[in-house]
Design an enzyme around this catalytic site. Sequence first.
Site: not given
Length: 665
Positions: A621, A514-516
């Site tokens: 998120y 999800q972050e990168s």
Amino acid sequence: MQFPAILTSFTLALGFVFAGSACSQSKPDPAGDAVILDMNQAFKRGDRKRLTALLPQVRGHVLEPWAAYWEQRARLDELTTQDLQNFSSRFAGSYQEDRLRNDWLLLLGQRRDWTTFADEHSRYRMADDREVRCYALAIEQIKQGADSPPALAEEVRKNWYAQRELDDGCTQAAGQLFAAKKLVAVDIWRKARMAMEANRPRVAAKAVEIVAPEALGTLTDLNDNPAKFLASKVVANGRVRKEMVMLALIKIASTDADTAATLLDSKWSSQLSAEERNWAWGVIGKQSAMRLSNAAVDYYGKVTQDSDLNDEMLAWKARSALRLGRWKEVINAVNAMGEDTRADATWVYWKARALQALAKSDLDRVEPKRLYESIAGVRGFYEQLALEELGQKITVPPRPPALTSEEKDAARANPGLQRSLAAIQLGLRSEGNREWNYTTNLHDRGGMADRELLAAADLACQREVWDRCINTSDRTRSFMDFEQRFPMPYQAAVVKHSRDINLDPAYVYGLIRQESRFIMDARSGPGASGLMQVMPATARETAKKIGLIGFTSDQLNDRDINITIGTGYLKLVLDTFTGSMPMAAAAYNAGPARPRSWRNGPILDAAIWAENVPISETRDYVKKVLSNTTNYAAILSGQPQSLKARLGTVGPMDPNVVEVNKDLP
């Protein structure tokens, strides 16, 4: 319109430069790459002369279409129809051709050159720009006049309401339809109300200019000091004065819902129409719900007709009712939503949960079961929860049949995908991503078919362009390839660092995805870096706490250092929130202080808590990280998994427990 004589020679030069193949590069071209990067910087500076001078040097380069687009876009205000035709002929079917056409259409719309717009719009493929669509609808309204169907006005209204920032196309179309009596006054005032709540005074002013231009001075006064404006008024006579009062109340509610409620209740409620009153209470209820106040349900309770509220207000009505277990109110809010919102898995699931909670017989349980079955699967958070409500666990779906060599060859030969990967490799990730998305989603109406998407995703995976691999595979509907959707790059490092500190590797993978999207050099707007998107200040504090000697912020793009810092911080916030994965994920995204506040109130099913997270980015998120985690756990373990088991409950901190890591940034 007269154009400088230089354009004649420019058009001739353009035809000469574009005479070669757009994608003829067959071997590395370091010199050409350097010129492309130079042109990219010149485009960002708006240096027209530099772009024109450099363009001949990239003839035949795989990214020549980008270079040519930058050169043309920089002089868009001088562009002629012939220039566009030359460009379109040279780069027919490319993203750059349609991107330039999109830019040109916007300019033609601003110029009100409807004849040229209509001709060029017939060749427009992208069809994802609301403003361009509004211009096209305005032309249709001109053609059809009084005979235009209600659907045309509805589409303009929908697009206009969706435009958060000021635009010309949808505002112009709305004004035109209002003048033709195809939109009514309340349609325009609602746009002004939404803009005021979103703190977009210029957008609100444009709406007011359509329906009551004489009130623009009053709008400026109330926007500057809404409390003073309301205090100076005794009564709200007439539609315009009532709407001005509404806008002032909305402005106050956006920062102080309780004060707005007091003003509405004590003075203004009786002077407003039922629709105005319901909208005002809807805004106040929404703002209160976003602050997790129990008063929200009472404010919403003053609404006499839910159909007067928009979907965003209704969503927060449902969320506030979920917090207090008022299942009937959840059902009423969902039922009042628009068709598209109501069909979203979020609200299908919560309507099913509400019906299930109220069921008193087997017959009452038929409908919630049907709703669960309509969304159940492993695709996302609520799909997984629905699957568990049906008594099943999350498992890895069977892989689709292997790609044929012909399918792989077709993906490798696709010029849009070729250019996209070349741009990304050169460091032009934004340009590469845009062209990739256009090629897979927009070049052909409806986008690529599932097998084509699978082949494109495979191409990206083989090149280790993980974000394109994941995002493209995510779009297949008839099957899922979990190896593409949930790849595990750097597995040895991620698993080792995670297990060394007693952290679930599936949770770490779920967060990185999800972050990168596993992009090593990813950097967010606020400055977070690397695989696990760690902010420099957070990284320095974490390094101290975990005993990482000699750490400096420039090491964050080192893979192992980033994983060490990221997993270390995730473990610290997980310990802070006594093992709660949802709260730790929220803390990782929004900082620990916010979930410390959000946990106060009743003890909640963590799915209800997550749905009530006030920040939309963090709400999305948390749900995606936990859904990802469950799927990664199924892959890593080979065993059926439970999302519900990872959620648990969320409530106030036990006063007998000493909070650790209170100083975490």
